[in-house]
Structure formats: structure tokens, C-alpha cells
Design a protein around this motif. Structure first.
Motif, PDB file in Angstrom:
ATOM      1  N   SER A  30       0.835  -1.208   0.000  1.00  0.00           N
ATOM      2  CA  SER A  30       0.000   0.000   0.000  1.00  0.00           C
ATOM      3  C   SER A  30       0.866   1.252   0.000  1.00  0.00           C
ATOM      4  O   SER A  30       0.597   2.223  -0.738  1.00  0.00           O
ATOM      5  N   LEU A  31       1.914   1.243   0.802  1.00  0.00           N
ATOM      6  CA  LEU A  31       2.810   2.397   0.869  1.00  0.00           C
ATOM      7  C   LEU A  31       3.561   2.585  -0.451  1.00  0.00           C
ATOM      8  O   LEU A  31       3.728   3.716  -0.932  1.00  0.00           O
ATOM      9  N   GLN A  32       4.012   1.490  -1.055  1.00  0.00           N
ATOM     10  CA  GLN A  32       4.700   1.596  -2.350  1.00  0.00           C
ATOM     11  C   GLN A  32       3.771   2.144  -3.430  1.00  0.00           C
ATOM     12  O   GLN A  32       4.182   2.983  -4.244  1.00  0.00           O
ATOM     13  N   ASP A  33       2.531   1.673  -3.451  1.00  0.00           N
ATOM     14  CA  ASP A  33       1.558   2.222  -4.401  1.00  0.00           C
ATOM     15  C   ASP A  33       1.367   3.715  -4.170  1.00  0.00           C
ATOM     16  O   ASP A  33       1.315   4.510  -5.121  1.00  0.00           O
ATOM     17  N   THR A  34       1.261   4.097  -2.908  1.00  0.00           N
ATOM     18  CA  THR A  34       1.039   5.499  -2.563  1.00  0.00           C
ATOM     19  C   THR A  34       2.213   6.364  -3.011  1.00  0.00           C
ATOM     20  O   THR A  34       2.023   7.428  -3.624  1.00  0.00           O
ATOM     21  N   GLN A  44      -5.522   3.027  -3.660  1.00  0.00           N
ATOM     22  CA  GLN A  44      -6.329   3.254  -4.861  1.00  0.00           C
ATOM     23  C   GLN A  44      -6.265   4.691  -5.367  1.00  0.00           C
ATOM     24  O   GLN A  44      -6.864   5.013  -6.396  1.00  0.00           O
ATOM     25  N   ILE A  45      -5.548   5.578  -4.684  1.00  0.00           N
ATOM     26  CA  ILE A  45      -5.472   6.966  -5.143  1.00  0.00           C
ATOM     27  C   ILE A  45      -4.786   7.055  -6.500  1.00  0.00           C
ATOM     28  O   ILE A  45      -4.039   6.161  -6.894  1.00  0.00           O
ATOM     29  N   THR A  46      -5.045   8.148  -7.202  1.00  0.00           N
ATOM     30  CA  THR A  46      -4.478   8.369  -8.532  1.00  0.00           C
ATOM     31  C   THR A  46      -3.790   9.726  -8.581  1.00  0.00           C
ATOM     32  O   THR A  46      -4.086  10.615  -7.773  1.00  0.00           O
ATOM     33  N   PRO A  47      -2.878   9.923  -9.539  1.00  0.00           N
ATOM     34  CA  PRO A  47      -2.277  11.254  -9.699  1.00  0.00           C
ATOM     35  C   PRO A  47      -3.324  12.334  -9.960  1.00  0.00           C
ATOM     36  O   PRO A  47      -3.161  13.477  -9.524  1.00  0.00           O
ATOM     37  N   GLY A  48      -4.406  11.965 -10.654  1.00  0.00           N
ATOM     38  CA  GLY A  48      -5.452  12.947 -10.918  1.00  0.00           C
ATOM     39  C   GLY A  48      -6.090  13.463  -9.646  1.00  0.00           C
ATOM     40  O   GLY A  48      -6.352  14.673  -9.513  1.00  0.00           O
ATOM     41  N   ASP A  81     -12.143  -4.134   4.364  1.00  0.00           N
ATOM     42  CA  ASP A  81     -11.616  -2.949   3.667  1.00  0.00           C
ATOM     43  C   ASP A  81     -10.614  -3.372   2.597  1.00  0.00           C
ATOM     44  O   ASP A  81     -10.632  -2.868   1.465  1.00  0.00           O
ATOM     45  N   ALA A  82      -9.724  -4.267   2.974  1.00  0.00           N
ATOM     46  CA  ALA A  82      -8.667  -4.700   2.048  1.00  0.00           C
ATOM     47  C   ALA A  82      -9.273  -5.327   0.798  1.00  0.00           C
ATOM     48  O   ALA A  82      -8.814  -5.076  -0.327  1.00  0.00           O
ATOM     49  N   GLU A  83     -10.317  -6.134   0.991  1.00  0.00           N
ATOM     50  CA  GLU A  83     -10.958  -6.776  -0.145  1.00  0.00           C
ATOM     51  C   GLU A  83     -11.608  -5.744  -1.065  1.00  0.00           C
ATOM     52  O   GLU A  83     -11.493  -5.826  -2.287  1.00  0.00           O
ATOM     53  N   ARG A  84     -12.291  -4.753  -0.475  1.00  0.00           N
ATOM     54  CA  ARG A  84     -12.943  -3.698  -1.260  1.00  0.00           C
ATOM     55  C   ARG A  84     -11.928  -2.890  -2.063  1.00  0.00           C
ATOM     56  O   ARG A  84     -12.124  -2.613  -3.247  1.00  0.00           O
ATOM     57  N   VAL A  85     -10.842  -2.491  -1.412  1.00  0.00           N
ATOM     58  CA  VAL A  85      -9.852  -1.648  -2.079  1.00  0.00           C
ATOM     59  C   VAL A  85      -9.128  -2.425  -3.170  1.00  0.00           C
ATOM     60  O   VAL A  85      -8.866  -1.900  -4.259  1.00  0.00           O
ATOM     61  N   ALA A  86      -8.797  -3.683  -2.904  1.00  0.00           N
ATOM     62  CA  ALA A  86      -8.135  -4.504  -3.919  1.00  0.00           C
ATOM     63  C   ALA A  86      -9.019  -4.661  -5.151  1.00  0.00           C
ATOM     64  O   ALA A  86      -8.538  -4.612  -6.291  1.00  0.00           O
ATOM     65  N   ALA A  87     -10.335  -4.812  -4.934  1.00  0.00           N
ATOM     66  CA  ALA A  87     -11.254  -4.940  -6.063  1.00  0.00           C
ATOM     67  C   ALA A  87     -11.382  -3.630  -6.830  1.00  0.00           C
ATOM     68  O   ALA A  87     -11.538  -3.628  -8.056  1.00  0.00           O
ATOM     69  N   ALA A  88     -11.293  -2.510  -6.109  1.00  0.00           N
ATOM     70  CA  ALA A  88     -11.449  -1.196  -6.746  1.00  0.00           C
ATOM     71  C   ALA A  88     -10.205  -0.779  -7.515  1.00  0.00           C
ATOM     72  O   ALA A  88     -10.298   0.047  -8.444  1.00  0.00           O
ATOM     73  N   ALA A  89      -9.050  -1.312  -7.141  1.00  0.00           N
ATOM     74  CA  ALA A  89      -7.789  -0.914  -7.790  1.00  0.00           C
ATOM     75  C   ALA A  89      -6.993  -2.167  -8.137  1.00  0.00           C
ATOM     76  O   ALA A  89      -5.937  -2.436  -7.552  1.00  0.00           O
ATOM     77  N   PRO A  90      -7.478  -2.957  -9.113  1.00  0.00           N
ATOM     78  CA  PRO A  90      -6.887  -4.279  -9.376  1.00  0.00           C
ATOM     79  C   PRO A  90      -5.469  -4.239  -9.934  1.00  0.00           C
ATOM     80  O   PRO A  90      -4.791  -5.274  -9.912  1.00  0.00           O
ATOM     81  N   ARG A  91      -5.017  -3.093 -10.426  1.00  0.00           N
ATOM     82  CA  ARG A  91      -3.683  -3.039 -11.027  1.00  0.00           C
ATOM     83  C   ARG A  91      -2.597  -2.608 -10.042  1.00  0.00           C
ATOM     84  O   ARG A  91      -1.442  -2.420 -10.434  1.00  0.00           O
ATOM     85  N   THR A  92      -2.940  -2.445  -8.800  1.00  0.00           N
ATOM     86  CA  THR A  92      -1.975  -2.004  -7.804  1.00  0.00           C
ATOM     87  C   THR A  92      -1.159  -3.171  -7.254  1.00  0.00           C
ATOM     88  O   THR A  92      -1.552  -4.328  -7.347  1.00  0.00           O
ATOM     89  N   ARG A  93      -0.022  -2.843  -6.652  1.00  0.00           N
ATOM     90  CA  ARG A  93       0.765  -3.852  -5.938  1.00  0.00           C
ATOM     91  C   ARG A  93      -0.081  -4.455  -4.819  1.00  0.00           C
ATOM     92  O   ARG A  93      -0.018  -5.655  -4.550  1.00  0.00           O
ATOM     93  N   PHE A  94      -0.830  -3.578  -4.162  1.00  0.00           N
ATOM     94  CA  PHE A  94      -1.659  -4.030  -3.043  1.00  0.00           C
ATOM     95  C   PHE A  94      -2.641  -5.098  -3.498  1.00  0.00           C
ATOM     96  O   PHE A  94      -2.785  -6.143  -2.848  1.00  0.00           O
TER      97      PHE A  94
END
Length: 206
Positions: free
Chosen positions: A36-40, A102-106, A181-194
Motif C-alpha cells: 500500500s505504501l509503495q503504491d502510494t 487506490q489513489i491516482t495522480p489525478g 476494507d482490504a478486499e474492497r480496495v483490492a477490487a477497486a484498484a486491481p492493477r496495484t501492488r496491493f
């Protein structure tokens, strides 16, 4: 000088993401925290800003990429530590945590646009907040706000409006604290390391 601040804990087993156990072991929870930290931090690096600062509780490791300045967190309650983080800024600043891979640069770019805002507020669905942006950072805006309770976000946002700031809102996001929470976020941002790590760990533990 615009500043992106990330407040985080070093991903040490037994010290981070403890609410992810017992579904995950302490080490697995720490590995998810690291992902999560690396993605961030990758998103922070992809966001236009003049300064990028990791305000860290613990020791940095090889997971800190180039381009990220590391500053140790001060001691005290979370309100004190957030206030101290904003004191590091030398102009407009946006502060985020490590719990929203799941945050984005935008999203972060929007939160650094103070053309028509004195503050940006990113609510979390647990009643807290995942982002806080201040055009003119004043640590006093955070001191005394009760943290980690269901009305934290409400009190913090009211503190901003009571100070006469024009507050604009970022989208509500889910912070990763519990297995759900982890399951929801992983589903929302499937391309992340997390998400990749979460999927792999769930395949083993289920």
C-alpha cells in the motif's frame, strides 16, 4: 512551493495493519502495508509537485524511491503529528496517509489546486479523512481534533469552515484497516501492488 506530504508507519510486522489479523499473519499484514505504501509513493511521484515528503514513524528502507524526502515523525497524538507534518511545508500542501493505495495522480493533482479553494478535504467512509489540503498550512487547524473516532472528519472539516476557509471536497474513499476494507480496495484498484499481493495471499489462506 507545493508539497505532497505522506504520513506513514514503517511496514514492520506487529506494528502496522494489526486489524488485518487473524485473517493474515502479522508479517502478511506488514507486507500488505508495504505494498500500500509503495503504491502510494509511486502515485505521489507521478503527481506534479515541487516537494514530496514522507513523514515516517520508524526507519526508512530500500522501499523509499528516489525523489521522496524522508522526515521522522514527531511524538504525540495523531493531531500533533499531522500538525507537525504541515509545519514542514513552505507553501500549499496536501497531506495523505498510506491506507489508500487506490489513489491516482489525478486525485492528488486536484487536491493541490488551490485556485478556488482554501482547503481540500477527502472524507473516508469510516468517518475520518484520507486527504487534507491547505493553501496556507496552519498547524493550529489540526491541533485538538479528536482522531480515530467516527466523527473525526466532521470535526476536522468544521474546523476548516469555522476558520473561514473555502473548503472543496475530494471523493470519499475507503481506508484499509480491516480484511473487508482490504478486499474492497483490492477490487477497486486491481492493477496495484496491493491488489496483486492481496489476491495472492487470499488464494493461499482461503
Amino acid at each position: 512551493m507545493s508539497t505532497l506530504l505522506v504520513i506513514a508507519k514503517a511496514p514492520v510486522a506487529g506494528r502496522v495493519k494489526t486489524r488485518l489479523t487473524p485473517q493474515f499473519t502479522p508479517q502478511q499484514a506488514a507486507d500488505l502495508a508495504l505494498a500500500s505504501l509503495q503504491d502510494t509513493l509511486a502515485t505521489v511521484l507521478a503527481t506534479p509537485a515541487e516537494r514530496r515528503v514522507l513523514v515516517l514513524d520508524g526507519q526508512p528502507g530500500p522501499w523509499v524511491p528516489e525523489g521522496i524526502e524522508v522526515v521522522p515523525q514527531c511524538t504525540g497524538g495523531l493531531d500533533v503529528r499531522l500538525a507537525a507534518a504541515f509545519a514542514l511545508a513552505e507553501g500549499p500542501a496536501l497531506l495523505i496517509g498510506m491506507d489508500t493505495p487506490q489513489i491516482t495522480p489525478g486525485l492528488l493533482t486536484l487536491g493541490l489546486d488551490f485556485t478556488e479553494a482554501g482547503a481540500w478535504f477527502g472524507p473516508a467512509d469510516d468517518g475520518g479523512f484520507w486527504a487534507l489540503g491547505l493553501a496556507d498550512p496552519d498547524p493550529a487547524l489540526l491541533l485538538g481534533v479528536p482522531m480515530s473516532v467516527t466523527h473525526t472528519g466532521e470535526v476536522q472539516r468544521r474546523r476548516l469552515t469555522d476558520a473561514g476557509l473555502c473548503v472543496r471536497d475530494l471523493p470519499e474513499l475507503c481506508d484499509v484497516y480491516t480484511p473487508a476494507d482490504a478486499e474492497r480496495v483490492a477490487a477497486a484498484a486491481p492493477r496495484t501492488r496491493f491488489a496483486a499481493l492481496h489476491h495472492g495471499l487470499c488464494a493461499v489462506t482461503r
